[in-house]
Design a protein around this motif. Structure first.
Motif, mmCIF file in Angstrom:
data_model
loop_
_atom_site.group_PDB
_atom_site.id
_atom_site.type_symbol
_atom_site.label_atom_id
_atom_site.label_comp_id
_atom_site.label_asym_id
_atom_site.label_seq_id
_atom_site.Cartn_x
_atom_site.Cartn_y
_atom_site.Cartn_z
ATOM 1 N N UNK A 108 0.858 -1.198 -0.007
ATOM 2 C CA UNK A 108 -0.048 -0.100 -0.133
ATOM 3 C C UNK A 108 0.950 1.249 0.099
ATOM 4 N N UNK A 109 1.999 1.376 0.670
ATOM 5 C CA UNK A 109 2.999 2.490 0.681
ATOM 6 C C UNK A 109 3.743 2.641 -0.077
ATOM 7 N N UNK A 110 3.945 1.649 -1.136
ATOM 8 C CA UNK A 110 4.859 1.661 -2.048
ATOM 9 C C UNK A 110 4.964 2.836 -2.850
ATOM 10 N N UNK A 111 3.975 3.392 -3.502
ATOM 11 C CA UNK A 111 3.857 4.623 -4.395
ATOM 12 C C UNK A 111 4.746 5.581 -3.536
ATOM 13 N N UNK A 225 3.344 3.722 7.981
ATOM 14 C CA UNK A 225 4.685 3.294 7.052
ATOM 15 C C UNK A 225 5.030 4.476 5.787
ATOM 16 N N UNK A 226 3.922 4.758 5.385
ATOM 17 C CA UNK A 226 4.301 6.045 4.309
ATOM 18 C C UNK A 226 4.922 7.305 4.963
ATOM 19 N N UNK A 227 4.470 7.596 6.064
ATOM 20 C CA UNK A 227 5.311 8.567 6.700
ATOM 21 C C UNK A 227 6.733 8.187 7.193
ATOM 22 N N UNK A 228 7.100 7.047 7.630
ATOM 23 C CA UNK A 228 8.443 6.379 7.690
ATOM 24 C C UNK A 228 9.257 6.572 6.188
ATOM 25 N N UNK A 229 8.411 6.048 5.130
ATOM 26 C CA UNK A 229 9.394 6.204 3.958
ATOM 27 C C UNK A 229 9.558 7.330 3.452
ATOM 28 N N UNK A 230 8.903 8.334 3.771
ATOM 29 C CA UNK A 230 9.032 9.838 3.413
ATOM 30 C C UNK A 230 10.027 10.392 4.279
ATOM 31 N N UNK A 231 10.449 10.012 5.404
ATOM 32 C CA UNK A 231 11.397 10.406 6.486
ATOM 33 C C UNK A 231 12.616 9.709 5.963
ATOM 34 N N UNK A 232 12.605 8.519 5.342
ATOM 35 C CA UNK A 232 13.851 8.003 4.838
ATOM 36 C C UNK A 232 14.486 8.790 3.629
ATOM 37 N N UNK A 233 13.428 9.043 2.692
ATOM 38 C CA UNK A 233 13.956 9.649 1.550
ATOM 39 C C UNK A 233 14.489 11.105 2.111
ATOM 40 N N UNK A 234 13.718 11.715 2.832
ATOM 41 C CA UNK A 234 14.338 13.115 3.444
ATOM 42 C C UNK A 234 15.688 12.787 4.107
ATOM 43 N N UNK A 235 15.832 11.860 4.859
ATOM 44 C CA UNK A 235 17.331 11.811 5.406
ATOM 45 C C UNK A 235 18.363 11.620 4.416
#
Length: 274
Positions: A108-111, A225-235
């Protein structure tokens, strides 16, 4: 009968020991666990640091011991999997493909990851519909799905990834995040069980103090999880911050030494007086 009569009860992480005393994790035995809380311990698992050693791993084309060497492992993995260069992080999964592991949430969060220039490499097998979902995602681009298991490839995927995703709904201890720490592959984990005990969340305070080793998210939902993936990309886009995170991860103790001492003490305490 075993739980009631045992001299000591142990499980594989401190947080999971606490979770077992709650109805949502105790599976009907939470009352027994609460009644015996004074005899219950949680001691973390460790990993075999000789088998999982990025400096001497025979599965890697170029073993490494620092972030510069890790870049070569990532380049080699991209070539092996046929992934092009990308602006965002290469996230990896090595897991059984089941709902317990939270990988339906990742579908679900992959996009969110792909929209920010990230990529995903998956190695695993499990529920048929989930295998098919990752295959379809691979056909759309930015994702590689290897259904099955390959020991050597699992080492190369963990070595070559930027972040390893472990969104489990429950996880007594977990080893995958420990492999990630050892290889400088930043763990992104649900806040549960041993995942909570082994990863220091990259909160603003932990980042400022220079102690963060990964990212945690809660509740265990697709939105979180979407929020965590966005944080990963930002970091990941902040190269100095990401380099510190990787270096911290590689310094984290993940072997059996500390846990073995705790088990030895537990057995001494449980032994009858002589």
């Amino acid at each position: 009968a075993g739980l009631v009569g045992a001299d000591r009860l142990t499980t594989v992480s401190p947080t999971y020991a606490e979770e077992l005393m709650r109805p949502e994790f105790g599976m009907g035995l939470d009352g027994v666990m609460r009644a015996r809380r004074d005899r219950l311990s949680g001691i973390l698992n460790g990993i075999d640091e000789a088998v999982w050693d990025p400096r001497a791993d025979p599965a890697l084309l170029a073993p490494y011991g620092d972030i510069e060497g890790k870049a070569a492992a990532k380049a080699a993995l991209r070539q092996e999997l046929g992934l092009p260069e990308a602006a965002g992080p290469l996230c990896v999964v090595v897991s059984r493909l089941t709902e317990q592991k939270g990988l339906d949430l990742l579908i679900e969060a992959l996009p969110t990851l792909l929209a920010r220039g990230g990529q995903l490499a998956v190695l695993g097998s499990g529920e048929g519909w989930m295998e098919d979902a990752f295959r379809r995602a691979a056909e759309a681009g930015g994702v590689v799905a290897r259904i099955g298991y390959d020991e050597g490839l699992s080492h190369r995927i963990i070595a070559g990834g930027d972040a390893i995703l472990v969104p489990s709904r429950f996880e007594p201890c977990g080893l995958t995040q420990l492999y990630g720490l050892r290889y400088g592959t930043v763990p992104v984990v649900a806040l549960t069980g041993g995942l909570a005990d082994t990863v220091i969340n990259a909160s603003p305070a932990a980042l400022a103090a220079g102690v963060a080793t990964g990212l945690q998210f809660h509740p265990v939902t697709a939105d979180a999880l979407r929020g965590a993936l966005a944080r990963v990309c930002g970091l990941f886009a902040d190269r100095p911050a990401w380099a510190r995170l990787v270096a911290n991860a590689m310094r984290q103790p993940v072997g059996w030494g500390p846990s073995a001492k705790l088990y030895a003490r537990l057995y001494r305490d449980a032994a009858p007086a002589r």
